[in-house]
Design an enzyme around this catalytic site. Structure first.
Site, PDB file in Angstrom:
ATOM      1  N   LYS A   1       0.864  -1.172   0.000  1.00 50.32           N
ATOM      2  CA  LYS A   1       0.000   0.000   0.000  1.00 50.32           C
ATOM      3  C   LYS A   1       0.908   1.232   0.000  1.00 50.32           C
ATOM      4  O   LYS A   1       1.783   1.355   0.874  1.00 50.32           O
ATOM      5  CB  LYS A   1      -0.884  -0.007   1.245  1.00 50.32           C
ATOM      6  CG  LYS A   1      -2.000  -1.058   1.203  1.00 50.32           C
ATOM      7  CD  LYS A   1      -3.059  -0.700   0.187  1.00 50.32           C
ATOM      8  CE  LYS A   1      -4.296  -1.583   0.310  1.00 50.32           C
ATOM      9  NZ  LYS A   1      -5.303  -1.228  -0.718  1.00 50.32           N
TER      10      LYS A   1
ATOM     11  N   GLU B   1      -1.764  -0.740  -9.186  1.00 52.80           N
ATOM     12  CA  GLU B   1      -3.215  -0.646  -9.003  1.00 52.80           C
ATOM     13  C   GLU B   1      -3.648   0.790  -8.701  1.00 52.80           C
ATOM     14  O   GLU B   1      -3.101   1.430  -7.815  1.00 52.80           O
ATOM     15  CB  GLU B   1      -3.609  -1.586  -7.858  1.00 52.80           C
ATOM     16  CG  GLU B   1      -5.092  -1.629  -7.565  1.00 52.80           C
ATOM     17  CD  GLU B   1      -5.438  -2.693  -6.521  1.00 52.80           C
ATOM     18  OE1 GLU B   1      -4.649  -3.650  -6.339  1.00 52.80           O
ATOM     19  OE2 GLU B   1      -6.486  -2.565  -5.879  1.00 52.80           O
TER      20      GLU B   1
ATOM     21  N   ASP C   1      -0.383  -0.995  -4.729  1.00 56.20           N
ATOM     22  CA  ASP C   1      -1.699  -0.349  -4.773  1.00 56.20           C
ATOM     23  C   ASP C   1      -1.567   1.087  -4.285  1.00 56.20           C
ATOM     24  O   ASP C   1      -1.239   1.332  -3.128  1.00 56.20           O
ATOM     25  CB  ASP C   1      -2.686  -1.115  -3.887  1.00 56.20           C
ATOM     26  CG  ASP C   1      -4.114  -0.601  -4.036  1.00 56.20           C
ATOM     27  OD1 ASP C   1      -4.338   0.342  -4.819  1.00 56.20           O
ATOM     28  OD2 ASP C   1      -5.013  -1.162  -3.368  1.00 56.20           O
TER      29      ASP C   1
ATOM     30  N   ASP D   1      -9.161  -0.312  -9.687  1.00 51.49           N
ATOM     31  CA  ASP D   1      -9.940  -0.739  -8.513  1.00 51.49           C
ATOM     32  C   ASP D   1     -11.066   0.257  -8.231  1.00 51.49           C
ATOM     33  O   ASP D   1     -12.198   0.058  -8.668  1.00 51.49           O
ATOM     34  CB  ASP D   1      -9.014  -0.915  -7.302  1.00 51.49           C
ATOM     35  CG  ASP D   1      -9.760  -1.366  -6.053  1.00 51.49           C
ATOM     36  OD1 ASP D   1     -10.991  -1.528  -6.119  1.00 51.49           O
ATOM     37  OD2 ASP D   1      -9.132  -1.545  -4.998  1.00 51.49           O
TER      38      ASP D   1
ATOM     39  N   LYS E   1     -14.943  -6.111  -6.394  1.00 51.50           N
ATOM     40  CA  LYS E   1     -15.266  -6.302  -4.976  1.00 51.50           C
ATOM     41  C   LYS E   1     -16.774  -6.379  -4.820  1.00 51.50           C
ATOM     42  O   LYS E   1     -17.497  -5.552  -5.384  1.00 51.50           O
ATOM     43  CB  LYS E   1     -14.727  -5.137  -4.135  1.00 51.50           C
ATOM     44  CG  LYS E   1     -13.212  -5.031  -4.163  1.00 51.50           C
ATOM     45  CD  LYS E   1     -12.716  -3.858  -3.343  1.00 51.50           C
ATOM     46  CE  LYS E   1     -11.191  -3.812  -3.388  1.00 51.50           C
ATOM     47  NZ  LYS E   1     -10.655  -2.586  -2.759  1.00 51.50           N
TER      48      LYS E   1
HETATM   49 MG   LIG Z   1      -7.117  -1.441  -4.270  1.00 47.00          MG
END
Ligand SMILES: [Mg+2]
Length: 371
Positions: free
Chosen positions: A163, A218, A191, A243, A267
């Protein structure tokens, strides 16, 4: 089979360590659990983890929407009629995908139990035998992220999701530090959670990172900037995943038209549950786009639902559903064989809910039943 009662629990799941991403730091995860009971006494569970940064839903609003609007709509309905139930929910409320996902997942769980089959059998049958689990590295100093990756490698992890997304040069240092520590044979995906904002910043960062052999990058730019994604994709050689920009069908259409990403992170909380997630996967598959199932850091319930989708479709080539590994207490018993996950063959989601833990974690609850 008819839905007789829906109980709604607003819970807070305690995290072992705070979860830090570009737009928020979480000390615990607010979640909503739905318990569906049918007239013949079968029980199914669903979950909504709202993320106001991604879909505009809050925990409190999701609870209210379920209680006042969506749950009453489903009382007396047949949980097997997914197409119709979704149409009914969509006619009543625009968007609100996490709230709808909770009911969708509870319906799948109870239908699987009724038929005596795992949910993946309702989705085309099991395709994948197991998936490797990727360890997520929260944002920290370059040294701390590299040290965490090194210690997880010793546990058997061979894949990391970093992240990042605070400031471009600081992020470049983080990624370089982790790559240097783990060596070139370990998979790293990054990401950015929109944190590099635009294509110019992203291209600047990637000029310094292209040689590090990242699996993919991402959502570097803000969610709605499809043209920014197109530019990054054209000017860099690292595969690009969307995303936050990819929520439902409209976004998938635009992504396909513009060829705005190589991969998508689907998701259940962004698209409204298992049923719409399958439709998105079909759209992606037809356009030659690879899919990942991700999560909003969900309990065993939401995570298991995501796994059932991922295990049933060839288009899913990775999964990121590690919520249960991050909690110090979970309401369910989804089992991970770290660093892999395999699903059991029990009916429905295959997860037992510990009602005493559910009640311990509940902040408020309500019950909706027949009128
Ligand atoms: Mg993500």
């Amino acid at each position: 089979m008819k839905i007789k009662e829906l109980e709604i629990f607003a819970i807070r799941l305690p995290l072992i360590d705070p979860f830090i991403i570009s737009y928020h730091t979480y000390d615990d995860m607010p979640s909503i659990i739905v318990k569906l009971t049918t007239e013949d006494g079968l029980i199914g569970y669903g979950e909504a983890v709202a993320d106001e940064h991604v879909t505009g839903e809050t925990w409190e609003a999701t609870y209210a929407l379920l209680k006042n609007t969506l749950a009453p709509l489903l009382i007396g309905e047949n949980p097997m009629e997914f197409e119709r139930l979704h149409e009914k929910m969509n006619k009543a409320v625009y968007q609100a995908p996490a709230a709808k996902a909770a009911l969708d997942i509870a319906c799948y769980d109870v239908v699987g139990k009724k038929l005596g089959v795992p949910v993946y059998q309702l989705l085309g049958g099991r395709y994948h035998e197991k998936f490797p689990i990727t360890h997520v590295l929260s944002i920290g100093t370059p040294e701390a992220m590299a040290a965490e990756a090194e210690s997880r490698m010793k546990e058997g992890y061979s894949s990391f999701k970093m992240k990042v997304g605070t400031e471009v040069q600081a992020d470049v240092k983080r990624i370089q530090a982790v790559r240097e520590k783990v060596g070139k044979d370990i998979a790293i995906r990054v990401d950015v959670n929109q944190g590099w904002k635009n294509s110019a910043n992203t291209i600047t960062a990637m000029r310094q990172l292209e040689h590090l052999g990242l699996d993919w990058l991402e959502q570097p730019v803000v969610a709605d900037d499809f043209n920014g994604m197109v530019e990054v994709k054209a000017k860099t050689s690292t595969p690009l995943m969307m995303d936050e920009g990819l929520k439902g069908f409209r976004d998938m259409r635009e992504l396909i038209e513009k060829q705005a990403a190589h991969k998508v992170n689907i998701k259940l909380m962004k698209c409204g549950g298992i049923y719409p997630a399958m439709k998105l996967a079909h759209m992606a598959e037809m356009a030659g786009i690879e899919c990942q199932i991700g999560s909003m850091v969900e309990s065993s319930i939401g995570s298991a639902a995501g796994f059932h989708v991922a295990f049933s479709k060839k288009a899913f080539t990775s999964v990121e559903l590690t919520g249960p590994l991050k909690f110090s207490k979970d309401i369910g018993n989804l089992h991970y064989d770290v660093p892999f996950i395999q699903l059991n063959e029990r009916p429905g989601l295959g997860v037992d809910v510990d009602e005493s833990v559910l009640h311990d974690l509940t902040v408020y609850q309500t019950k909706v039943s027949g009128v």
